[in-house]
Each structure stands twice: as C-alpha cells, then as structure tokens.
Design a protein around this motif. Sequence first.
Motif, PDB file in Angstrom:
ATOM      1  N   PRO A 145      68.102  -9.259  57.498  1.00  0.00           N
ATOM      2  CA  PRO A 145      68.660 -10.419  58.217  1.00  0.00           C
ATOM      3  C   PRO A 145      69.178 -10.081  59.611  1.00  0.00           C
ATOM      4  N   VAL A 146      68.780  -8.958  60.156  1.00  0.00           N
ATOM      5  CA  VAL A 146      69.154  -8.572  61.523  1.00  0.00           C
ATOM      6  C   VAL A 146      67.868  -8.314  62.295  1.00  0.00           C
ATOM      7  N   PRO A 147      67.901  -8.407  63.617  1.00  0.00           N
ATOM      8  CA  PRO A 147      66.674  -8.190  64.394  1.00  0.00           C
ATOM      9  C   PRO A 147      66.102  -6.794  64.187  1.00  0.00           C
ATOM     10  N   LEU A 148      64.784  -6.732  64.093  1.00  0.00           N
ATOM     11  CA  LEU A 148      64.122  -5.444  63.935  1.00  0.00           C
ATOM     12  C   LEU A 148      64.388  -4.539  65.134  1.00  0.00           C
ATOM     13  N   ALA A 149      64.472  -5.124  66.337  1.00  0.00           N
ATOM     14  CA  ALA A 149      64.737  -4.328  67.534  1.00  0.00           C
ATOM     15  C   ALA A 149      66.097  -3.632  67.447  1.00  0.00           C
TER      16      ALA A 149
END
Length: 230
Positions: A96-100
Amino acid sequence: MNDRVLPGLFGAAAALAARDLRLLWRRRGDALQPALFALLVIVLFALALGGDADILAGVAAGVLWVAVLLSGLLALDTLFRGDAEDGSLEQWMLAPVPLAWLVLVRTALHWATTALPLLLATPLLAELLQLPRAQLPALLAGLALGTPLLSLLGAVVAALTVGMRRSGILLALLALPLYVPVLVFGAGSVALAAQGQDPGGGLLMLAAGLALALVLAPAAAAAAIRITLN
C-alpha cells in the motif's frame, strides 16, 4: 490524510530496513566483499607504484574513486536479485505504499552497507596512498555526494536487468557510461584542489546530479521493475 500516509511510508521503510539488516547479518561474509575488494585494489596500486610518495600522491584520488566505483559495481547485481528470486518484488508491487519509495529505501540501505563503510575509511586509505591532507576535504565531499548518486544510477540499471540470468557483464556495460561523469567530476574536484583552485564547480555538479537522481531514479527503477515483472 497525511496523518495516515506518513506513518505508512515510514513503517514500510522501517520494516524493509529491519528485514534487510537481518539478511545482511546472516550473509555478513558476502556483505564485506565490496569493502575488501576496494581495499585490495588500493593496496595493489600502492604496491605496483613502488611506494613512491610523490607518485602515489598524484594518483591517490583517482585510485580511491576507481576503487569505490568498482566495489559498488560489484555489489550492484544483488540490489534486487534476491527479491526477484524469492517473490518479494511482487509483494512490493502489491504494497500500500509507492513502489518508488521502497526502491529508494532499498537503494539507501545498499549505499549504507557498501559505500558508507568505504567513505568512513577514506581518511585511512588516503594516508596509505600518501594523499596530501589539504586535498582530503574535496575528496570526502566528492565521495559523500558521488557515492549515493552512483547507487541511484545503479538502481535503475539493476532494475532493468533484474529479470535476466547472469546479467553481470550486461549490468557493468550499462552502468559504466552512467558512472563515468560522476568519476570525472569527483576526481576532477580533487585535482583542482591539488592545483590550488576552487573545487566547488565539480562538487556542485555532483550535488545537482544527486538532487535530480533522488527525484527521478526511484521512479525510473520502479517503472523498470513493473515492466520486467509484467
């Protein structure tokens, strides 16, 4: 909304860092290889040049930069390889967090475990190579700016090749052209300091490159991972 987003980002970073540090401790022998490789390169240069102080002082900055660059390149293939093999990268994409953000955290940990020990040991290694102490601040500043930039650039290349088996040579061929400008500006700033000139120009270029890479490299590496795994 920020009250939920920020704890989620830092919680994910802390969990990833704790996992990586546990794995690093289990494979601490492998983790020491980049630092030992850099030390071996420096010692071999010192022996090959015969211990002449004047000759060593002239090439010390370049030797240190090349040793750090090559040791980082040696560890680059492991940046995402283990996660791709055990399926962790797929879990990253579902997080649920950006892959970047996860890529940035992993790259920071990679820098901290490979380049930071060499950066801390640089004053001792510089003494071994007879580097004049007046040039040491420029060398340390260049390495402090250049090594995280190398890790960020390497993360993009590692993400592009993560789906390939035995990609070590291809990884080096893709990464070296990106590394050369960092090497030129880093070693060049020390050369300017040796001539009594202001090394700030090269350091500012490294700082600008680092700022740009902090914004673009994690997103580019995340996009490369998505393309590779889909």
